[in-house]
Design a protein around this motif. Structure first.
Motif, PDB file in Angstrom:
ATOM      1  N   ALA A 141     -16.993  16.775  57.456  1.00 54.65           N
ATOM      2  CA  ALA A 141     -16.823  15.714  58.457  1.00 54.65           C
ATOM      3  C   ALA A 141     -18.137  15.422  59.171  1.00 54.65           C
ATOM      4  N   THR A 142     -18.895  16.456  59.486  1.00 53.54           N
ATOM      5  CA  THR A 142     -20.200  16.254  60.119  1.00 53.54           C
ATOM      6  C   THR A 142     -21.147  15.558  59.155  1.00 53.54           C
ATOM      7  N   ALA A 143     -21.172  16.004  57.911  1.00 53.73           N
ATOM      8  CA  ALA A 143     -22.033  15.365  56.914  1.00 53.73           C
ATOM      9  C   ALA A 143     -21.679  13.889  56.776  1.00 53.73           C
ATOM     10  N   SER A 144     -20.410  13.578  56.772  1.00 51.55           N
ATOM     11  CA  SER A 144     -19.960  12.190  56.675  1.00 51.55           C
ATOM     12  C   SER A 144     -20.459  11.373  57.866  1.00 51.55           C
ATOM     13  N   ALA A 145     -20.376  11.942  59.066  1.00 52.70           N
ATOM     14  CA  ALA A 145     -20.846  11.231  60.263  1.00 52.70           C
ATOM     15  C   ALA A 145     -22.354  11.007  60.215  1.00 52.70           C
ATOM     16  N   VAL A 146     -23.096  12.004  59.762  1.00 58.04           N
ATOM     17  CA  VAL A 146     -24.555  11.869  59.664  1.00 58.04           C
ATOM     18  C   VAL A 146     -24.914  10.790  58.650  1.00 58.04           C
ATOM     19  N   LEU A 147     -24.255  10.785  57.512  1.00 59.71           N
ATOM     20  CA  LEU A 147     -24.516   9.751  56.503  1.00 59.71           C
ATOM     21  C   LEU A 147     -24.140   8.358  57.010  1.00 59.71           C
ATOM     22  N   ARG A 148     -23.056   8.269  57.741  1.00 61.12           N
ATOM     23  CA  ARG A 148     -22.635   6.984  58.309  1.00 61.12           C
ATOM     24  C   ARG A 148     -23.674   6.493  59.321  1.00 61.12           C
ATOM     25  N   ALA A 149     -24.161   7.392  60.167  1.00 67.87           N
ATOM     26  CA  ALA A 149     -25.194   7.009  61.147  1.00 67.87           C
ATOM     27  C   ALA A 149     -26.465   6.576  60.442  1.00 67.87           C
ATOM     28  N   ARG A 150     -26.838   7.293  59.402  1.00 66.98           N
ATOM     29  CA  ARG A 150     -28.034   6.924  58.645  1.00 66.98           C
ATOM     30  C   ARG A 150     -27.885   5.540  58.030  1.00 66.98           C
ATOM     31  N   ARG A 151     -26.716   5.253  57.509  1.00 65.42           N
ATOM     32  CA  ARG A 151     -26.451   3.943  56.916  1.00 65.42           C
ATOM     33  C   ARG A 151     -26.588   2.847  57.969  1.00 65.42           C
ATOM     34  N   ARG A 152     -26.019   3.070  59.143  1.00 64.28           N
ATOM     35  CA  ARG A 152     -26.093   2.079  60.217  1.00 64.28           C
ATOM     36  C   ARG A 152     -27.510   1.892  60.734  1.00 64.28           C
ATOM     37  N   CYS A 153     -28.294   2.950  60.708  1.00 66.05           N
ATOM     38  CA  CYS A 153     -29.650   2.882  61.256  1.00 66.05           C
ATOM     39  C   CYS A 153     -30.688   2.524  60.206  1.00 66.05           C
ATOM     40  N   GLY A 154     -30.257   2.309  58.979  1.00 66.36           N
ATOM     41  CA  GLY A 154     -31.189   2.024  57.896  1.00 66.36           C
ATOM     42  C   GLY A 154     -32.076   0.825  58.142  1.00 66.36           C
ATOM     43  N   ASP A 155     -31.556  -0.168  58.832  1.00 61.97           N
ATOM     44  CA  ASP A 155     -32.358  -1.374  59.079  1.00 61.97           C
ATOM     45  C   ASP A 155     -33.363  -1.207  60.213  1.00 61.97           C
ATOM     46  N   LEU A 156     -33.342  -0.076  60.891  1.00 64.09           N
ATOM     47  CA  LEU A 156     -34.266   0.149  62.008  1.00 64.09           C
ATOM     48  C   LEU A 156     -35.617   0.694  61.553  1.00 64.09           C
ATOM     49  N   ASP A 157     -35.744   1.038  60.283  1.00 61.97           N
ATOM     50  CA  ASP A 157     -36.981   1.580  59.731  1.00 61.97           C
ATOM     51  C   ASP A 157     -37.443   2.827  60.500  1.00 61.97           C
ATOM     52  N   VAL A 158     -36.491   3.731  60.734  1.00 63.61           N
ATOM     53  CA  VAL A 158     -36.746   4.974  61.458  1.00 63.61           C
ATOM     54  C   VAL A 158     -36.641   6.137  60.468  1.00 63.61           C
ATOM     55  N   LEU A 159     -37.635   7.014  60.469  1.00 63.13           N
ATOM     56  CA  LEU A 159     -37.586   8.205  59.623  1.00 63.13           C
ATOM     57  C   LEU A 159     -36.416   9.068  60.064  1.00 63.13           C
TER      58      LEU A 159
END
Length: 116
Positions: free
Chosen positions: A55-73
């Motif tokens: 569940a945590t891994a899923s949340a982290v991946l979801r956040a990464r997907r949402r933040c992908g357009d921010l060009d943040v490492l």
């Protein structure tokens, strides 16, 4: 559930407990809110042992997907090998996957080096 600190210009977010299936969206949103507030700082997600669940891994991946357009490492660290594999294996569809480290000190140094 989630704490934050700045360390050498890197936003370090630590997930302390399992959000469970029902808390994944809330955790992903909280991560995204911090990323937006501190951008363009690189982000390191530290997953404590108590939070090392799918569940945590899923949340982290979801956040990464949402933040992908921010060009943040975006990188992560957990001692749990199965969660590291889950993060790496399921990031393929999102472009270059997050860098996932087994050691927090190495992950922090790598994120700081990328920010410098």
């Amino acid at each position: 559930m989630l704490s934050h600190r700045r360390e050498n210009d890197v936003l370090v977010l630590t997930v302390h407990e399992d959000p469970g299936i029902g808390g994944r969206a809330a955790l992903a949103t909280a991560i995204e809110d911090f990323v937006r507030a501190f951008q363009p700082s690189p982000v390191l997600i530290v997953i404590d042992d108590a939070a090392a669940t799918p569940a945590t891994a899923s949340a982290v991946l979801r956040a990464r997907r949402r933040c992908g357009d921010l060009d943040v490492l975006f990188s992560a660290s957990t001692h749990n090998a199965s969660i590291r594999r889950l993060l790496e294996d399921n990031a393929d569809s999102l472009g270059p996957g997050p860098v996932v480290h087994p050691r927090i000190d190495v992950a922090g140094d790598a994120a700081y080096g990328a920010a410098a």
